[in-house]
Design an enzyme around this catalytic site. Structure first.
Site, PDB file in Angstrom:
ATOM      1  N   HIS A  51       0.846  -1.195   0.000  1.00  0.00           N
ATOM      2  CA  HIS A  51       0.000   0.000   0.000  1.00  0.00           C
ATOM      3  C   HIS A  51       0.881   1.245   0.000  1.00  0.00           C
ATOM      4  CE1 HIS A  51      -3.973  -1.787   1.733  1.00  0.00           C
ATOM      5  NE2 HIS A  51      -3.377  -2.647   0.923  1.00  0.00           N
ATOM      6  N   GLU A  53       0.810   3.962   1.823  1.00  0.00           N
ATOM      7  CA  GLU A  53       1.241   4.421   3.143  1.00  0.00           C
ATOM      8  C   GLU A  53       2.401   3.590   3.678  1.00  0.00           C
ATOM      9  OE1 GLU A  53      -3.382   4.604   3.328  1.00  0.00           O
ATOM     10  OE2 GLU A  53      -1.855   3.524   2.199  1.00  0.00           O
ATOM     11  N   CYS A  81      -6.470   2.261   5.555  1.00  0.00           N
ATOM     12  CA  CYS A  81      -7.070   1.008   6.003  1.00  0.00           C
ATOM     13  C   CYS A  81      -6.480   0.641   7.373  1.00  0.00           C
ATOM     14  CB  CYS A  81      -6.800  -0.099   4.979  1.00  0.00           C
ATOM     15  SG  CYS A  81      -5.076  -0.663   4.959  1.00  0.00           S
ATOM     16  N   CYS A  84      -2.650   0.024   7.338  1.00  0.00           N
ATOM     17  CA  CYS A  84      -1.847   1.242   7.209  1.00  0.00           C
ATOM     18  C   CYS A  84      -1.904   2.093   8.473  1.00  0.00           C
ATOM     19  CB  CYS A  84      -2.283   2.024   5.972  1.00  0.00           C
ATOM     20  SG  CYS A  84      -1.913   1.128   4.448  1.00  0.00           S
TER      21      CYS A  84
END
Length: 155
Positions: A51, A53, A81, A84
């Site tokens: 991801h 992040e 999410c 993260c």
């Protein structure tokens, strides 16, 4: 908060979109300087943890040679999410600014930020350049559905 950092995250989201990834971008900022950048590479690398992040946090930690990013801010184009948010809490990031809200309500951002997990809380501000961030995502999924429809019609 400095909008130039969210604009950098949007630029990274557009880079992800150009590569066929869900367009999410993130930057980690410390003392007014970007110390980590990331955008989604989950599909390309076939790795669930790639991801935006997490990639930005990883790069910031590497740059500082520390897993602690105290005093840092995370700018991300979509509400983080739970994974993260966990990475941000573990890294001791102080503030998160995000653009678009997660429409399916699965993020738990507020709950995790305020839970005092790991003896750390994160200040969270949502909706920063929210319309612009949402448009990047909306256009990606609209174009993806159109490609899928065309593909189906050709079969």
């Amino acid at each position: 908060m400095d909008l130039k950092f969210m604009r950098e995250a949007i630029r990274l989201a557009k880079k992800a979109k150009a590569e066929g990834e869900v367009p999410i971008g993130a930057v980690v900022v410390l003392d007014g300087k970007v110390i980590g950048r990331g955008y989604n590479l989950r599909t390309k690398l076939q790795m669930a943890t790639r991801h935006a992040e997490v990639r930005a946090i990883d790069r910031a930690c590497k740059k500082l040679k520390s897993w602690r990013l105290e005093g840092a801010e995370l700018y991300v184009t979509l509400e983080p999410c739970p994974m993260c948010m966990g990475a941000a809490l573990n890294a001791r990031i102080d503030r998160i600014y995000f653009g678009a809200y997660e429409q399916k309500g699965r993020s738990l951002t507020k709950e995790l930020a305020e839970a005092n997990l790991l003896n750390h809380k994160i200040e969270v501000t949502g909706g920063v350049l929210g319309e612009e961030c949402a448009e990047v995502l909306t256009s990606f999924f609209t174009e993806m559905r159109a490609r899928e429809k065309k593909k189906t019609e050709q079969q």
